[in-house]
Scaffold this motif. Structure first.
Motif, mmCIF file in Angstrom:
data_model
loop_
_atom_site.group_PDB
_atom_site.id
_atom_site.type_symbol
_atom_site.label_atom_id
_atom_site.label_comp_id
_atom_site.label_asym_id
_atom_site.label_seq_id
_atom_site.Cartn_x
_atom_site.Cartn_y
_atom_site.Cartn_z
ATOM 1 N N SER A 77 0.828 -1.203 0.000
ATOM 2 C CA SER A 77 0.000 0.000 0.000
ATOM 3 C C SER A 77 0.864 1.255 0.000
ATOM 4 O O SER A 77 0.544 2.241 -0.678
ATOM 5 C CB SER A 77 -0.916 -0.008 1.230
ATOM 6 O OG SER A 77 -1.796 1.090 1.201
ATOM 7 N N CYS A 81 0.725 4.166 -3.070
ATOM 8 C CA CYS A 81 -0.049 5.345 -2.694
ATOM 9 C C CYS A 81 0.515 6.624 -3.324
ATOM 10 O O CYS A 81 1.651 6.645 -3.809
ATOM 11 C CB CYS A 81 -0.090 5.485 -1.172
ATOM 12 S SG CYS A 81 1.450 6.070 -0.430
ATOM 13 N N ASP A 82 -0.282 7.697 -3.264
ATOM 14 C CA ASP A 82 0.174 9.022 -3.694
ATOM 15 C C ASP A 82 0.886 9.744 -2.555
ATOM 16 O O ASP A 82 1.846 10.473 -2.756
ATOM 17 C CB ASP A 82 -1.009 9.865 -4.168
ATOM 18 C CG ASP A 82 -1.666 9.292 -5.416
ATOM 19 O OD1 ASP A 82 -0.964 8.571 -6.165
ATOM 20 O OD2 ASP A 82 -2.866 9.543 -5.631
ATOM 21 N N MET A 84 1.162 9.489 2.181
ATOM 22 C CA MET A 84 0.755 8.789 3.400
ATOM 23 C C MET A 84 0.741 9.753 4.576
ATOM 24 O O MET A 84 1.485 10.747 4.595
ATOM 25 C CB MET A 84 1.689 7.607 3.677
ATOM 26 C CG MET A 84 3.115 7.985 3.973
ATOM 27 S SD MET A 84 4.281 6.630 3.665
ATOM 28 C CE MET A 84 4.932 7.127 2.064
ATOM 29 N N THR A 129 -2.650 5.421 4.109
ATOM 30 C CA THR A 129 -2.175 5.694 2.753
ATOM 31 C C THR A 129 -3.357 6.121 1.892
ATOM 32 O O THR A 129 -4.485 5.648 2.070
ATOM 33 C CB THR A 129 -1.509 4.454 2.135
ATOM 34 O OG1 THR A 129 -2.488 3.399 2.025
ATOM 35 C CG2 THR A 129 -0.341 3.975 2.988
ATOM 36 N N ARG A 131 -4.558 6.928 -2.200
ATOM 37 C CA ARG A 131 -4.281 6.812 -3.642
ATOM 38 C C ARG A 131 -5.507 7.307 -4.414
ATOM 39 O O ARG A 131 -6.637 6.915 -4.118
ATOM 40 C CB ARG A 131 -3.975 5.360 -4.013
ATOM 41 C CG ARG A 131 -3.722 5.132 -5.508
ATOM 42 C CD ARG A 131 -3.448 3.654 -5.783
ATOM 43 N NE ARG A 131 -4.545 2.807 -5.344
ATOM 44 C CZ ARG A 131 -5.662 2.587 -6.042
ATOM 45 N NH1 ARG A 131 -5.829 3.184 -7.214
ATOM 46 N NH2 ARG A 131 -6.594 1.779 -5.571
ATOM 47 N N TYR A 139 -10.472 9.366 -3.737
ATOM 48 C CA TYR A 139 -9.308 8.808 -3.061
ATOM 49 C C TYR A 139 -9.695 7.520 -2.345
ATOM 50 O O TYR A 139 -10.759 7.441 -1.720
ATOM 51 C CB TYR A 139 -8.744 9.800 -2.039
ATOM 52 C CG TYR A 139 -7.830 10.839 -2.640
ATOM 53 C CD1 TYR A 139 -6.476 10.583 -2.824
ATOM 54 C CD2 TYR A 139 -8.322 12.084 -3.018
ATOM 55 C CE1 TYR A 139 -5.632 11.543 -3.373
ATOM 56 C CE2 TYR A 139 -7.487 13.050 -3.562
ATOM 57 C CZ TYR A 139 -6.138 12.768 -3.736
ATOM 58 O OH TYR A 139 -5.307 13.718 -4.279
ATOM 59 N N ALA A 141 -8.491 5.074 0.649
ATOM 60 C CA ALA A 141 -7.625 5.139 1.833
ATOM 61 C C ALA A 141 -7.517 3.777 2.498
ATOM 62 O O ALA A 141 -8.489 3.021 2.584
ATOM 63 C CB ALA A 141 -8.170 6.156 2.826
#
Length: 626
Positions: A77, A81-82, A84, A129, A131, A139, A141
């Protein structure tokens, strides 16, 4: 699975007597359940509470028992992710001798935080996290709440301090102290990891060398003979131990259906030597090795062939490697966060960074300059939502409070903000407030960050690429410092304060705040009381601050009054209020012998503030976490 706990209360009142029975259902504790600790921190344990606890989604709660299973998913993850967000809970926040003042430098705050991080420990680490899913335009999460505890490993036996107000604060928010001690995920800093890894390699090499020497001696028939020639003097109690050892081994060997292993207690090195020697002399078909579960136990197995003995060595080596990996534990998560290079977000996170560095990364260095260098290697891109919400000009009139819960509530009501959805298996935080549980606070922090970015016009694509210029870049690596307007600027080694907007006032004890505000009535100001006769005034408007500074330096500073006829008149300040620029006041005090420094000036102020907060129970702990 449960037991009934009851008590009988007998009461006499005059001629009347009454008996009252009280019953409650309690889970039967396992051998590892510390009943006394549980009762100390829990008023009651009912079937309702037990049912609620068991319905929690286990994917989100990370403990020693499931960490090895969940670690790959956490690492995956992080990699995908983008950005965190993280949050920590601690056994304490501040040492009694440490106070914080408005004029503290970044170095002074670092030293205060360093002492705290070296004495207290993290109790929970929350990670969330985020994304962005372009297809769903939302998003996704993932959130985890990990209990952490520094379980002893070899010579690494952590000592730590608890602050009573912090412990009460945790208990008030349903913190599970049993889980913290018994199920907290272990961790090691990089120094201990490197030291234990080197020692493990040496120990395993030594195992293989002893195996090779032993096999050579067996082949030559010299093992028992060589051992027999070594002079050994046994005391009577050693003779008794040896007799019991032989009886145990003989009894075990005589059984048709026996356990694969015989475990022998040997409480010290001398007794362990006796066991190993006896195996060599009398039982060449057996193999003895120290147990990995207990330091005072030797495991004896049948290993008649070289291949069987080799397999036992391989098993011992593998188990020692697993044991070290378990001891490194949660530090693997921090390593994954660092390796990813993704933006890391926190709220009021200076202490979180200090505790993370000290516990999971490296021991804190001597000064803030080295600490900042380490942080840039650990987390190259850091954002603090409290700093952004409190200092970005877009939000100056937007929020009544920049506490995490308040920001989350206000921003969640904004329908124009980005949509956020918790992933499957992580939905326990949906519609439920678990404030001050680290995992939930991390989720709130990430959500606040997304919505602040959205209101600043930062797109999800830009948020995923911090190297792209956008409205948040100016806040990158600036961390809020409580009680001051100076950020802890990670990219600025000097981190100097601009005091051009700060003025020192001296006045008579009867002076009121209204008197001070009236002098600065056309400028937004903050008053920081120092003593009953001294205060600092911070002018938040840079242009007005510069104008006031010029007036003070010329000796013409005055307030402006408007009479009923609308005629403006200039009136000198009240004679008992003396105004100086902070720099002028500092210079005057440096001339005087033994004059207090700027930091000492605020010792009284902060001590009074801390005492006031303490009267509200857990306010101090909650205030820092906000």
């Amino acid at each position: 699975s449960t037991r009934v706990v009851g008590c009988c209360m007998w009461r006499k009142s005059g001629a009347h007597r009454s008996i009252t029975f009280h019953f409650s259902l309690h889970p039967v504790p396992s051998p590892h359940t510390p009943v006394v600790v549980h009762r100390l921190f829990s008023t009651t344990t009912t079937t309702t509470a037990t049912t609620t606890a068991t319905t929690r989604v286990e994917k989100m709660e990370v403990t020693k028992s499931n960490f090895r299973e969940l670690l790959p998913a956490i690492q995956d993850s992080i990699a995908q992710c983008d950005f965190m967000a993280f949050d920590l809970e601690f056994t304490g926040l501040t040492l009694g001798k440490d106070v914080q003042g408005f004029l503290d430098t970044a170095e002074e705050r670092y030293q205060i935080g360093k002492r705290s991080a070296q004495n207290f420990i993290p109790t929970q680490f929350g990670l969330a996290t985020f994304r962005y899913d372009a297809v769903q335009q939302k998003y996704i999460a993932h959130a985890w709440n990990a209990y952490t505890f520094p379980h002893p490993f070899s010579w690494n036996d952590k000592r730590f301090t608890c602050q009573s107000s912090s412990i009460q604060f945790l208990r008030a928010h349903d913190f599970d102290f049993n889980k913290f001690v018994y199920e907290g995920v272990p961790y090691l800093d990089s120094y201990c990891e490197e030291a234990f890894t080197a020692r493990l390699h040496e120990a395993n090499e030594a195992k293989w060398q002893r195996y090779a020497d032993s096999e050579r001696a067996r082949a030559e028939g010299s093992a028992a003979a060589e051992e027999a020639t070594r002079p050994v003097v046994l005391k009577p109690r050693d003779e008794e131990f040896l007799a019991e050892l032989r009886a145990s081994i003989d009894s075990w060997l005589s059984q048709e259906k026996k356990d694969e292993k015989l475990q022998v207690k040997a409480s010290n090195g001398w007794l362990r030597f006796i066991v190993y020697r006896e195996i060599k002399l009398k039982y060449p078909s057996l193999y003895a090795t120290k147990s990995l579960e207990s330091f005072d136990t030797i495991v004896i197995t049948e290993a008649g062939t070289p291949e069987e003995r080799c397999a036992l060595i391989e098993e011992a080596v593998k188990r020692s490697e697993v044991e070290l990996e378990d001891a490194i534990g949660f530090s693997r998560v921090i390593q994954a966060m660092s390796r990813s290079g993704k933006p890391v977000v926190g709220h009021n996170l200076l202490l979180d960074l200090l505790y993370t560095h000290e516990s999971f990364y490296k021991r804190l260095p001597e000064n803030s300059v080295l600490f900042k260098e380490n942080l840039l290697r650990l987390f190259p891109c850091i954002f603090d939502t409290k700093w952004i919400a409190g200092k970005d000009t877009t939000f100056l009139e937007r929020f009544d409070s920049t506490g995490l819960g308040d920001l989350f509530t206000v921003l969640q009501q904004d329908s124009s903000s980005q949509s956020i959805e918790l992933a499957e298996g992580h939905e326990v935080y949906n519609g439920t407030s678990r404030a001050h549980e680290a995992g939930y606070d991390a989720y709130m922090t990430g959500s606040v960050f997304i919505r602040l970015a959205s209101q600043l016009g930062v797109s999800p694509l830009e948020l995923a690429a911090p190297q792209t210029p956008h409205a948040l870049v100016k806040h990158e690596n600036k961390v809020n410092m409580y009680g001051t307007d100076l950020p802890f600027n990670i990219t600025d080694p000097e981190n100097k304060r601009d005091t051009s907007n700060v003025f020192h006032l001296t006045f008579a004890p009867e002076t009121q705040a209204a008197d001070i505000y009236s002098m600065f009535e056309d400028a937004p100001v903050q008053i920081q009381w120092v003593t009953t006769t001294q205060a600092l005034v911070i002018v938040n408007d840079p242009a007005r601050a510069m104008a006031i500074k010029r007036s003070v330096q010329r000796g013409t500073f005055a307030k402006t009054n408007t009479d009923q006829a609308g005629v403006t008149a200039t009136v000198p300040p009240k004679p008992h209020i003396e105004v100086r620029t902070l720099d002028e006041w500092t210079e005057l005090n440096q001339v005087a012998s033994g004059a207090p420094s700027r930091s000492a000036l605020f010792a009284t102020q902060v001590a009074i503030a801390a005492a006031s907060l303490a009267t509200f129970g857990f306010a101090l702990s909650g205030f820092f976490s906000a």
